[in-house]
Design a protein around this motif. Structure first.
Motif, PDB file in Angstrom:
ATOM      1  N   LYS A 124       0.796  -1.210   0.064  1.00 18.79           N
ATOM      2  CA  LYS A 124      -0.007  -0.021   0.100  1.00 18.79           C
ATOM      3  C   LYS A 124       0.931   1.297  -0.106  1.00 18.79           C
ATOM      4  O   LYS A 124       1.667   1.273   0.900  1.00 18.79           O
ATOM      5  N   CYS A 125       0.774   2.126  -1.073  1.00 20.58           N
ATOM      6  CA  CYS A 125       1.720   3.306  -1.083  1.00 20.58           C
ATOM      7  C   CYS A 125       0.779   4.604  -0.839  1.00 20.58           C
ATOM      8  O   CYS A 125      -0.253   4.730  -1.045  1.00 20.58           O
ATOM      9  N   SER A 126       1.552   5.627  -0.191  1.00 22.38           N
ATOM     10  CA  SER A 126       0.964   6.823   0.110  1.00 22.38           C
ATOM     11  C   SER A 126       2.084   7.702  -0.106  1.00 22.38           C
ATOM     12  O   SER A 126       3.450   7.534  -0.339  1.00 22.38           O
ATOM     13  N   GLY A 127       1.882   9.114  -0.416  1.00 20.18           N
ATOM     14  CA  GLY A 127       2.772  10.169  -0.645  1.00 20.18           C
ATOM     15  C   GLY A 127       3.946  10.083   0.598  1.00 20.18           C
ATOM     16  O   GLY A 127       3.644   9.755   1.577  1.00 20.18           O
ATOM     17  N   LEU A 128       5.115  10.535   0.104  1.00 21.12           N
ATOM     18  CA  LEU A 128       6.248  10.759   1.175  1.00 21.12           C
ATOM     19  C   LEU A 128       5.951  11.772   1.917  1.00 21.12           C
ATOM     20  O   LEU A 128       5.394  12.884   2.013  1.00 21.12           O
ATOM     21  N   THR A 129       6.295  11.543   3.521  1.00 23.17           N
ATOM     22  CA  THR A 129       6.151  12.389   4.505  1.00 23.17           C
ATOM     23  C   THR A 129       7.611  12.794   4.805  1.00 23.17           C
ATOM     24  O   THR A 129       8.703  12.248   4.941  1.00 23.17           O
ATOM     25  N   ILE A 130       7.604  14.393   5.043  1.00 20.06           N
ATOM     26  CA  ILE A 130       9.206  14.758   5.121  1.00 20.06           C
ATOM     27  C   ILE A 130       9.112  15.305   6.776  1.00 20.06           C
ATOM     28  O   ILE A 130       8.255  15.945   7.210  1.00 20.06           O
ATOM     29  N   VAL A 131      10.268  14.912   7.417  1.00 18.10           N
ATOM     30  CA  VAL A 131      10.311  15.311   8.973  1.00 18.10           C
ATOM     31  C   VAL A 131      11.607  16.153   8.725  1.00 18.10           C
ATOM     32  O   VAL A 131      13.056  15.685   8.340  1.00 18.10           O
ATOM     33  N   GLY A 132      11.663  17.623   8.999  1.00 13.93           N
ATOM     34  CA  GLY A 132      12.775  18.255   9.092  1.00 13.93           C
ATOM     35  C   GLY A 132      12.823  19.454  10.132  1.00 13.93           C
ATOM     36  O   GLY A 132      11.900  19.530  11.032  1.00 13.93           O
ATOM     37  N   LYS A 133      13.656  20.395  10.209  1.00 17.95           N
ATOM     38  CA  LYS A 133      13.885  21.436  11.070  1.00 17.95           C
ATOM     39  C   LYS A 133      14.436  22.736  10.333  1.00 17.95           C
ATOM     40  O   LYS A 133      15.191  22.624   9.415  1.00 17.95           O
ATOM     41  N   TYR A 134      14.026  23.747  10.817  1.00 14.66           N
ATOM     42  CA  TYR A 134      14.573  25.033  10.523  1.00 14.66           C
ATOM     43  C   TYR A 134      14.767  25.714  11.859  1.00 14.66           C
ATOM     44  O   TYR A 134      14.073  25.440  12.952  1.00 14.66           O
ATOM     45  N   TYR A 135      15.354  26.794  12.048  1.00 14.09           N
ATOM     46  CA  TYR A 135      15.953  27.361  13.182  1.00 14.09           C
ATOM     47  C   TYR A 135      15.884  28.951  12.880  1.00 14.09           C
ATOM     48  O   TYR A 135      16.135  29.655  11.892  1.00 14.09           O
ATOM     49  N   LEU A 136      15.193  29.762  14.083  1.00 18.80           N
ATOM     50  CA  LEU A 136      14.958  31.129  13.759  1.00 18.80           C
ATOM     51  C   LEU A 136      15.529  31.888  14.832  1.00 18.80           C
ATOM     52  O   LEU A 136      15.418  31.449  16.120  1.00 18.80           O
ATOM     53  N   ARG A 137      16.101  32.946  14.441  1.00 17.76           N
ATOM     54  CA  ARG A 137      16.826  34.001  15.610  1.00 17.76           C
ATOM     55  C   ARG A 137      16.574  35.242  15.128  1.00 17.76           C
ATOM     56  O   ARG A 137      16.772  35.747  13.933  1.00 17.76           O
ATOM     57  N   ILE A 138      16.175  36.362  16.157  1.00 20.11           N
ATOM     58  CA  ILE A 138      16.565  37.642  15.803  1.00 20.11           C
ATOM     59  C   ILE A 138      17.513  38.463  16.705  1.00 20.11           C
ATOM     60  O   ILE A 138      17.410  38.140  17.862  1.00 20.11           O
ATOM     61  N   ASP A 139      18.287  39.252  16.015  1.00 15.38           N
ATOM     62  CA  ASP A 139      19.262  39.790  16.750  1.00 15.38           C
ATOM     63  C   ASP A 139      19.402  41.335  16.436  1.00 15.38           C
ATOM     64  O   ASP A 139      18.895  41.800  15.571  1.00 15.38           O
ATOM     65  N   PRO A 140      20.095  42.048  17.543  1.00 18.07           N
ATOM     66  CA  PRO A 140      20.428  43.483  17.040  1.00 18.07           C
ATOM     67  C   PRO A 140      21.165  43.517  16.042  1.00 18.07           C
ATOM     68  O   PRO A 140      21.949  42.574  15.351  1.00 18.07           O
ATOM     69  N   LEU A 141      20.907  44.586  15.183  1.00 19.82           N
ATOM     70  CA  LEU A 141      21.683  44.751  13.788  1.00 19.82           C
ATOM     71  C   LEU A 141      23.137  44.667  14.080  1.00 19.82           C
ATOM     72  O   LEU A 141      23.731  45.196  14.832  1.00 19.82           O
TER      73      LEU A 141
END
Length: 712
Positions: free
Chosen positions: A534-551
Motif C-alpha cells: 500500500k503506497c502513500s505520498g512521502l512524509t518529510i520530517v525536518g527542521k529550521y531555526y529562527l533567531r532575531i538579533d540586534p543589527l
C-alpha cells in the motif's frame, strides 16, 4: 551519446571549409580557458551569481531547490556523518584490511551529480543514490564503532580479559526510533552514551533520546547526576515512527517508548564525553506527566501563552493557535512574528507545468491551523509547542534553556492529490520589519549574497513570475535586516527560499506534483512510500531555526550554529553492568591539546588519513570581510596543538582539491586583465606561508587552506 550520429551531424559543417582542410579536436575547459586568455582582453568582474535561472518566459528553474527533500536531507546528514567518521578513523588509525570510509565517500561524491542532490533524477535513480548512501553508512558505522571502542578503552585500566566494547548507533532518531536507548534498565544496567564532538571548539547541546521508562537519572563522566527532563512522546511522532520503521526495516518496533529524555551534554573539540543513564533507585515523587501543560481554546484562560525556560520567549495566541511574538530579555529584542503554512498549486499547462526543475505556481492557498488546541509541554531544559496545522502538517516548536533561537520541527505529508492538484508547501515568517525588497541567501554555505526582489544587477528584468522568479537556493540560511535588527533562518538541508514581501521570509519544504515539466526527467515528481503493498505520498520530517538579533550581531550565530547543524554530536550507545565503566574505560577524551580550541572563526572541514599514512587537513575561515566586527579578521591555528598526540615531520600546502602543491599551482595561475580602474578591483588578503618551525597557519576572511601532513 551515439558518436556515430554525432559525427554524422558534424560532417556537413566540416566540409563547409573552402580548402577542405579541417583542424578538429576534443576541447577541455583548460583549453577553452587558455584560448580566452590568449585574446589578451579585459574582462568584467562579477562577484555574484546568475540565480535564478529561466530558459524561457514562465520557466524558472527554482523548483529543484526543494525537489526530493528527503534525499537532500539524507545527503546532508551523511555528509556531516562522513566528516566525523573520517576524524575517528584518523584518531584510531586507518585500517588497511578492515572497514573504512571510502564507500561512503564515493556515494557522497556520486550524490553531488547535478541530477542527484538536485532532485531531478528519475525515481529509480534517486532510489539508487539512497541505496549507495545506506551501504556507505553501514561501512562507515563500523569504522565509528571500532574507533570509539579503541579510544575509550584504557590500556592502563583494562586487563587483557575484557572484551572489546560493542557500540550501536541510531540513524533513525529523526523518526523517534532508537532501539539502543529503548532498553529496560530496571535490572541494574547502565545505558552508556558516548557523545563525540566533530567540531574544533568545545560545545554544549541538548541530547534527546527515546526511553521506555520515566524512572531514570543521568550522570556525567565524573559520576555526578545532572539535570534531565522527560518529554511525552505524542501520537504524531509515534505514527511516523511506526509507519517508517516498517517501511525501512520491514517490521514494527518491538517496544513503544513513552518519553524523550532530554539532557545537556558537552564535549571537548574533536573529543568525547560519556554519559550514563540508569534506573532511579527510588521512584520519582512527581510523575513525568506533571511537566505537561495542555492549553485548550475551550477553557477560560489568557489568550497569550509565553514559552521558553531561558532568555528567549516565544509568544503564542491560544485563540488563533499560532505564533505571534518573539522576545529576548538579554538583547532587548522584541518583534511581532507570525508563522504560517500555505501551498502553491502547481501549474499543469501543456506548454509548461510545474515539475522537478520548474517552479510555476498557479495560485496560493493558505492553511489555517486546525481547531485542535495548542499543546504546550514545559520543563527545566526546554519547552515545546505542538500544533496540528491540518491532517497532513504537524509542527513542534522548541525553545531551549541557554539557547537564543527557536527550533521548528515540521512533519509534512503525505501531501494529498486526490483532488488532482499538485502542491508545493511553504512556511512563511512574517514581521513588521522594513526590509526594502532586500534579503540575503548563502552561496554554497559560505558567503551571503544580497538579493533584491524583482531586480538583477546585470540586466533589466522583465517580471513575469513574481514568486518563482524571486526564489533562491538555501543551503545554510537566509536573513533580512532593517535599521535595528536582523531576522535569520537556518535550515537542515538544501531548499528554496524567498522574501516575496518586505519583512517576510519563505521556505519551500516539500513538493508533490502530477505532471512532468519537460526538462528531461520524463516523469512527475510524485514520491511515495509503500508498506505491505500500500503506497502513500512521502512524509518529510525536518527542521529550521529562527533567531532575531540586534543589527550587526547576527553573524556569530549564523556561522557558529550553522556549523553545529552540519556537524551535530555523534552518539553511540552500549550497556554496562553496574558502575564498572569508569574502571576500564576512558570517559573523556580530546583529540587536540586539552587546553586548546580552534579560533571562533575557523572550522576544520577535512581531517582524513590517506592510504599512504599522510593526513589531509583543510581549514576554513567562516567569515566574510566586514561581516563581524570581531571575527572578520586574520585567524591563526597552531598545528602543534591540533596534533598534540603526534609529532609533525613535514607540512605541504596544496591546492584546494589537493591534487597539486600550492607552489606549483601558483606558477600556473593566470593573471587576467579586469575592466575598470585598479581601485575598483578588490584587494584579496591571504594568510602567509607556514613556518616549518612554528607550524602556525594563518587564515584571512573566507580563505580555505589545504595541507598534506607527514608525521614521524
Amino acid at each position: 551519446m551515439d558518436f556515430c550520429n554525432f559525427f554524422s551531424a558534424l560532417l556537413p559543417l566540416l566540409v563547409l571549409e573552402k580548402d577542405g582542410r579541417v583542424n578538429a579536436l576534443y576541447s577541455t575547459p583548460s583549453i577553452y580557458t587558455d584560448a580566452k586568455y590568449a585574446t589578451n582582453e579585459a574582462w568584467p568582474l562579477k562577484t555574484d551569481d546568475y540565480f535564478p535561472y529561466a530558459d524561457r518566459i514562465n520557466a524558472y528553474w527554482t523548483g529543484y531547490f526543494t525537489s526530493r527533500p528527503a534525499l537532500k536531507g539524507y545527503v546532508r546528514t551523511m555528509s556531516g556523518y562522513y566528516l566525523a567518521a573520517r576524524q575517528l578513523e584518523f584518531l584510531k588509525g586507518r585500517s588497511k584490511a578492515g572497514p573504512n570510509t571510502d564507500y561512503l565517500a564515493d556515494a557522497l561524491a556520486l550524490a553531488q551529480h547535478h541530477d542527484a542532490v538536485s532532485g531531478t533524477s528519475k525515481q529509480h535513480v534517486a532510489n539508487d543514490y539512497a541505496k549507495r548512501l545506506s551501504i556507505g553508512y553501514e561501512e562507515a558505522a563500523k569504522v565509528v564503532e571500532t574507533s570509539l571502542a579503541s579510544i575509550t578503552r584504557s590500556s592502563s585500566k583494562t586487563d587483557s580479559g575484557n572484551k572489546v566494547t560493542m557500540f550501536q548507533q541510531c540513524l533513525l532518531l529523526n523518526i523517534s526510533y532508537c532501539p539502543s536507548s529503548e532498553v529496560d534498565l530496571s535490572n541494574g544496567k547502565n545505558l552508556v552514551v558516548v557523545v563525540y564532538n566533530p567540531l574544533g571548539w568545545k560545545r554544549e547541546d541538548i541530547i534527546r533520546i527515546p526511553v521506555i521508562d520515566g524512572n531514570v537519572i543521568v550522570k556525567d563522566h565524573r559520576g555526578n547526576e545532572i539535570e534531565s527532563q522527560l518529554v511525552p512522546l505524542l501520537n504524531a511522532s509515534l505514527a511516523i515512527r511506526n509507519y517508517y520503521s516498517m517501511a525501512y526495516l520491514g517490521k514494527f518496533p518491538s517496544v513503544t517508548p513513552k518519553y524523550w529524555l532530554a539532557f545537556s551534554a558537552s564535549a571537548p573539540p574533536l573529543g568525547l564525553n560519556t554519559y550514563f543513564i540508569s534506573s532511579r533507585k527510588q521512584k520519582a515523587t512527581a510523575a513525568p506527566s506533571k511537566n505537561q501543560v495542555v492549553y485548550s481554546s475551550k477553557e477560560k484562560q489568557k489568550d497569550v501563552i509565553e514559552v521558553g525556560p531561558g532568555d528567549l520567549k516565544l509568544v503564542f495566541s491560544a485563540k488563533q493557535r499560532k505564533l505571534i511574538g518573539y522576545i529576548n530579555s538579554r538583547t532587548k529584542v522584541k518583534e511581532t512574528v507570525r508563522q504560517s503554512y500555505s501551498f502553491y498549486t502547481g501549474a499543469t499547462d501543456i506548454k509548461q507545468a510545474s515539475g522537478a526543475y520548474i517552479f510555476l505556481p498557479n495560485g496560493t492557498n493558505s492553511l489555517k491551523p486546525d481547531h485542535q488546541a495548542l499543546t504546550v509541554l514545559r520543563g527545566p531544559i526546554l519547552d515545546e509547542v505542538h500544533q496540528r496545522i491540518n491532517s497532513w502538517i504537524y509542527q513542534i516548536t522548541r525553545v531551549y534553556k541557554g539557547k537564543e533561537h527557536a527550533e521548528f520541527e515540521f512533519i509534512v505529508g503525505p501531501i494529498p492529490i486526490s483532488d488532482g492538484i499538485g502542491k508545493e508547501v511553504v512556511t512563511k515568517i512574517l514581521t513588521h520589519m522594513k526590509t526594502s525588497k532586500t534579503f540575503y541567501t548563502d552561496s554554497s554555505g559560505r558567503d551571503f549574497l544580497e538579493r533584491i526582489r524583482n531586480y538583477r544587477k546585470d540586466w533589466n528584468l522583465d517580471v513575469n513570475q513574481p514568486v518563482a522568479g524571486n526564489y533562491y537556493p538555501i543551503n545554510l540560511g537566509m536573513y533580512v535586516k532593517d535599521d535595528d535588527k536582523e531576522l535569520s533562518v537556518l535550515v537542515d538541508r538544501s531548499m528554496g527560499g524567498a522574501s516575496i514581501k518586505d519583512g517576510e521570509l519563505e521556505l519551500m519544504l516539500h513538493r508533490r506534483l502530477l505532471h512532468d515539466d519537460g526538462r528531461g526527467v520524463a516523469e512527475a515528481l510524485n514520491e511515495t512510500v509503500c508498506v505491505q503493498n500500500k503506497c502513500s505520498g512521502l512524509t518529510i520530517v525536518g527542521k529550521y531555526y529562527l533567531r532575531i538579533d540586534p543589527l550587526g550581531e547576527a553573524a556569530k550565530w549564523r556561522r557558529s550554529f550553522g556549523q553545529e547543524i552540519y556537524s551535530p554530536f555523534l552518539l553511540a550507545f552500549t550497556q554496562q553492568e553496574g558502575d564498572g565503566w569508569t574502571n576500564s574505560h576512558v570517559s573523556s577524551f580530546s583529540g587536540m591539546d586539552p587546553s586548546y580550541v580552534l579560533p571562533d572563526n575557523v572550522a576544520m572541514i577535512t581531517l582524513q588519513e590517506l592510504d599512504n599514512g599522510q593526513v589531509l587537513l583543510r581549514l576554513a575561515h567562516l567569515y566574510e570581510v566586514g561581516e563581524d566586527k570581531d571575527l572578520s579578521v586574520m585567524a591563526s591555528v597552531q598545528l602543534k596543538k591540533v596534533f598534540a598526540h603526534k609529532k609533525i615531520n613535514k607540512v605541504t600546502e596544496m591546492s584546494l582539491s589537493a591534487n597539486q602543491g600550492r607552489v606549483e599551482m601558483e606558477k600556473k595561475r593566470l593573471v587576467w586583465k579586469v575592466k575598470g580602474s585598479p581601485e575598483e578591483v578588490p584587494k584579496v588578503v591571504r594568510g602567509g606561508p607556514v613556518d616549518p618551525a612554528a607550524l602556525v597557519v594563518e587564515l584571512a576572511p573566507m580563505e580555505i587552506r589545504t595541507f598534506v601532513i607527514d608525521f614521524n
